[in-house]
Every structure is written in structure tokens, then in C-alpha cells.
Design an enzyme around this catalytic site. Structure first.
Site, PDB file in Angstrom:
ATOM      1  N   GLY A  34      36.918  17.955 -18.052  1.00  0.00           N
ATOM      2  CA  GLY A  34      36.198  19.554 -19.042  1.00  0.00           C
ATOM      3  C   GLY A  34      37.055  19.680 -20.510  1.00  0.00           C
ATOM      4  O   GLY A  34      37.473  18.790 -21.113  1.00  0.00           O
ATOM      5  N   TYR A  35      36.882  21.258 -21.080  1.00  0.00           N
ATOM      6  CA  TYR A  35      37.147  20.993 -22.924  1.00  0.00           C
ATOM      7  C   TYR A  35      36.371  19.810 -23.004  1.00  0.00           C
ATOM      8  O   TYR A  35      37.126  18.953 -24.363  1.00  0.00           O
ATOM      9  CB  TYR A  35      38.628  21.336 -22.921  1.00  0.00           C
ATOM     10  CG  TYR A  35      38.694  21.858 -23.972  1.00  0.00           C
ATOM     11  CD1 TYR A  35      38.196  22.840 -23.856  1.00  0.00           C
ATOM     12  CD2 TYR A  35      39.863  21.614 -25.139  1.00  0.00           C
ATOM     13  CE1 TYR A  35      39.150  24.834 -25.308  1.00  0.00           C
ATOM     14  CE2 TYR A  35      39.040  22.442 -26.159  1.00  0.00           C
ATOM     15  CZ  TYR A  35      39.286  24.038 -25.836  1.00  0.00           C
ATOM     16  OH  TYR A  35      39.004  24.326 -26.823  1.00  0.00           O
ATOM     17  N   LEU A  36      35.648  20.018 -23.035  1.00  0.00           N
ATOM     18  CA  LEU A  36      34.366  18.761 -23.963  1.00  0.00           C
ATOM     19  C   LEU A  36      34.052  18.102 -24.778  1.00  0.00           C
ATOM     20  O   LEU A  36      33.693  19.571 -25.961  1.00  0.00           O
ATOM     21  CB  LEU A  36      33.322  18.756 -23.341  1.00  0.00           C
ATOM     22  CG  LEU A  36      32.553  18.636 -21.697  1.00  0.00           C
ATOM     23  CD1 LEU A  36      31.131  18.845 -21.291  1.00  0.00           C
ATOM     24  CD2 LEU A  36      34.125  17.427 -21.212  1.00  0.00           C
ATOM     25  N   GLY A  39      33.828  13.116 -28.071  1.00  0.00           N
ATOM     26  CA  GLY A  39      33.708  11.847 -26.814  1.00  0.00           C
ATOM     27  C   GLY A  39      33.949  11.698 -25.746  1.00  0.00           C
ATOM     28  O   GLY A  39      32.599  10.941 -25.487  1.00  0.00           O
ATOM     29  N   HIS A  40      33.550  12.838 -25.191  1.00  0.00           N
ATOM     30  CA  HIS A  40      32.788  13.017 -23.523  1.00  0.00           C
ATOM     31  C   HIS A  40      31.284  13.298 -24.313  1.00  0.00           C
ATOM     32  O   HIS A  40      30.478  12.956 -23.247  1.00  0.00           O
ATOM     33  CB  HIS A  40      33.167  14.408 -23.587  1.00  0.00           C
ATOM     34  CG  HIS A  40      34.398  14.719 -23.114  1.00  0.00           C
ATOM     35  ND1 HIS A  40      35.434  15.811 -24.250  1.00  0.00           N
ATOM     36  CD2 HIS A  40      35.369  13.726 -22.061  1.00  0.00           C
ATOM     37  CE1 HIS A  40      36.531  15.157 -23.696  1.00  0.00           C
ATOM     38  NE2 HIS A  40      36.882  14.292 -22.175  1.00  0.00           N
ATOM     39  N   GLY A 150      35.939   6.761 -21.491  1.00  0.00           N
ATOM     40  CA  GLY A 150      35.940   6.304 -22.975  1.00  0.00           C
ATOM     41  C   GLY A 150      37.029   5.298 -23.384  1.00  0.00           C
ATOM     42  O   GLY A 150      38.393   5.097 -22.075  1.00  0.00           O
ATOM     43  N   LYS A 152      39.369   4.662 -24.823  1.00  0.00           N
ATOM     44  CA  LYS A 152      40.193   5.639 -25.885  1.00  0.00           C
ATOM     45  C   LYS A 152      41.624   5.926 -24.718  1.00  0.00           C
ATOM     46  O   LYS A 152      43.146   5.720 -24.935  1.00  0.00           O
ATOM     47  CB  LYS A 152      40.127   7.336 -26.334  1.00  0.00           C
ATOM     48  CG  LYS A 152      41.619   8.226 -26.462  1.00  0.00           C
ATOM     49  CD  LYS A 152      41.636   9.394 -26.921  1.00  0.00           C
ATOM     50  CE  LYS A 152      41.350   9.850 -26.325  1.00  0.00           C
ATOM     51  NZ  LYS A 152      42.920  10.692 -25.443  1.00  0.00           N
ATOM     52  N   SER A 189      41.123  16.002 -26.334  1.00  0.00           N
ATOM     53  CA  SER A 189      41.097  17.719 -25.935  1.00  0.00           C
ATOM     54  C   SER A 189      42.593  17.868 -25.804  1.00  0.00           C
ATOM     55  O   SER A 189      42.820  19.321 -26.123  1.00  0.00           O
ATOM     56  CB  SER A 189      41.167  18.022 -24.391  1.00  0.00           C
ATOM     57  OG  SER A 189      39.552  17.451 -24.145  1.00  0.00           O
TER      58      SER A 189
END
Length: 285
Positions: A34-36, A39-40, A150, A152, A189
Site C-alpha cells: 500500500g501507500y501507492l 513506482g507501484h 519493481g 528497486k 513509501s
């Protein structure tokens, strides 16, 4: 723009997914906490391009957090996340509670050896067992044909690919490029934890990696020289506390000694204040 269904019950998601499969529809899974951010969004967009249906999981997974890590303070904003998912055409947001995923007497975990004990695994010893367990469950619940991660979190991507390969899991793992802020900081995030001063310092990670990448583009292959170049650049920033600077084999994540002769992952973890940031690049793939 239709609103995605928000479902907390794993069995309900499975039931819908089974029906989709009966209809011959492909399913893309984007596992998130969550807390998109953008990147998401890039992962969700790719999943929507490549599949008939998209499931985004939003679950802050307690079993991948160690003691004194940021489980309770991890940022959450389901309303904003739902808006992102709606704008990208997501069909289901799977948003379970821990009790929905692990029940009262959860006894089974999925563990990948060796490649989970290096890099981030050195300081987060239970982290990847929690990741592989929850990702396995999410794949089983969603019946996905493809899952999106991702670059990352490069070690996570390598670990998940290894799990899928070793266990003959019938799913394609799709790695997607790092999305960055204008100043080069990888979107995360956890960036919200940074103070204004720390946020100004944080792009040093990308600067250090860019310097090393340029060096390798120019022909440098000595792993120690590459690590030294990154370390020296990071040390120019007083707020940067280096956890690791690594040049590792891209598949088994073993430290490269001497010359780089094959595909490598160049990865770093740095604390800026109390916030732990990671970044990386791949070379030779």
C-alpha cells in the site's frame, strides 16, 4: 473509470479468480504493502497491459518485519490507494487483515536459502522468509498468470524468481524498472519518513550509483574499484550512514572478487537519519 472491488476474504478472491480462469481470462497480480506511488502505478499499468484482469494486494505483512522495524508506523492510505487502482483499471484490491492471512495457528513458511542471507538479509534475518511466504499465498489466492515486482527491491525480485523456479510454480515473474523522483531518488513509501534536510541528502544514493555505472560504461571492471567509487561518493554526504555497498553475481548474489566477468547487481543500503533506503543497478544483462 470503475471502482475496483475491495475484498478482504481470501476465499472470495479465489472464487472470483477461478471463474475468470474458466472464462479463459489471464490474471496479473501486483503485490504491495500500500501507500501507492508512481513506482507501484507503473507495475499496475504493466499488469493491465498484459492481462485481462488485475488484482492488487494491499497488505502490510507483519511476518516480514523484525523487532524494532516500522510495522506499526508503516504508512497506510487505503482511500488514496483505491483512487490509484481505479485510475489504472484494477479489478480487485485484495486488502486482508493479518488474521485473514495467517489465522490462529499458522505453521507453514516458505524459505529460500543462501540468497536471503546476504545484502539486506544480513540485517533483516526474517524478512525474506516473510516475503516468500506471503507472495506464495498471494499467488495461490489470486490464481495469477503473472506477478509484477519493481527492480528497486532487486534482491526481493531475485528471491521470488528463485522460489518460482525451484518450486516449479506456474507463474511468470515480471520485473519492472525503478521509477525515480526528478532528482534521482528512487520512489519508495518510506521516503515520507525523511525530514526536509534528509530529503535533500537522499539523492546521494543515485549520484553514487550513477558515478559507478558511468565508470563501468567506460570499461572499469574491478569490483573493488567500483565499490570504492560508490563508498567515497556516499561519504561526501554527512547524513549518509552506509549499511552496505555490494557488487554481486546477478543470480546467486555472491560477492564478486577481482574482475566483473558476467552480469552483476550493484546494490547499496544507506540510512539517512533513521530512514533506511536502498537502490541498485544491474550491469551486463
Amino acid at each position: 473509470m470503475s471502482e475496483p472491488q475491495i475484498i478482504s476474504n481470501p476465499a472470495e478472491v479465489q472464487k472470483i479468480a477461478r471463474q475468470w480462469k474458466k472464462e479463459g481470462l489471464s490474471i496479473g497480480l501486483v503485490p504491495t504493502m500500500g501507500y501507492l506511488h508512481d513506482g507501484h502505478r507503473s507495475l499496475i499499468h504493466k499488469a493491465a497491459e498484459q492481462n485481462d484482469r488485475v488484482v492488487v494486494s494491499i497488505f502490510v505483512n507483519p511476518i516480514q518485519f523484525g523487532p524494532n522495524e516500522d510495522l506499526d508506523s508503516y504508512p497506510r492510505d487505503l482511500e488514496a490507494d483505491t483512487a490509484v487502482c481505479a485510475s489504472e483499471g484494477v479489478d480487485i484490491i485484495f486488502h486482508p487483515e493479518p488474521k485473514d492471512m495467517y489465522g490462529e495457528h499458522f505453521l507453514t513458511h516458505v524459505a529460500v536459502d543462501d540468497i536471503t542471507t546476504v545484502l539486506c538479509g544480513k540485517t533483516r534475518p526474517i524478512h525474506f522468509r516473510g516475503v516468500t511466504t506471503v507472495v506464495n499465498k498471494l499467488m495461490n489466492i489470486s490464481k495469477a498468470d503473472r506477478a509484477y515486482f519493481g527492480q528497486k527491491d532487486a534482491q526481493q525480485l531475485v528471491v521470488v524468481k528463485r522460489m518460482v523456479k525451484d518450486l516449479n510454480m506456474d507463474i511468470e515473474i515480471v520485473g519492472c524498472p525503478i521509477v525515480r523522483e526528478e532528482d534521482g531518488l528512487a520512489k519508495s513509501s518510506r521516503n515520507k519518513y525523511l525530514s526536509a534536510e534528509e530529503r535533500k541528502a537522499a539523492p546521494v544514493l543515485n549520484r553514487a550509483l550513477t558515478k559507478a555505472h558511468d565508470l563501468m560504461d567506460a570499461g572499469e571492471r574491478n569490483a573493488d574499484k567500483i565499490r570504492q567509487t560508490i563508498t567515497e561518493e556516499l561519504q561526501k554526504e554527512p547524513l549518509a550512514d552506509i549499511e552496505y555497498v555490494s557488487v554481486v553475481d546477478a543470480e546467486l548474489l555472491k560477492d564478486v572478487e577481482g574482475e566483473v566477468t558476467g552480469p552483476v547487481l550493484v546494490a547499496i543500503a544507506v540510512r539517512i537519519g533513521t530512514t533506511r533506503l536502498i537502490d541498485n543497478f544491474s550491469f551486463g544483462e
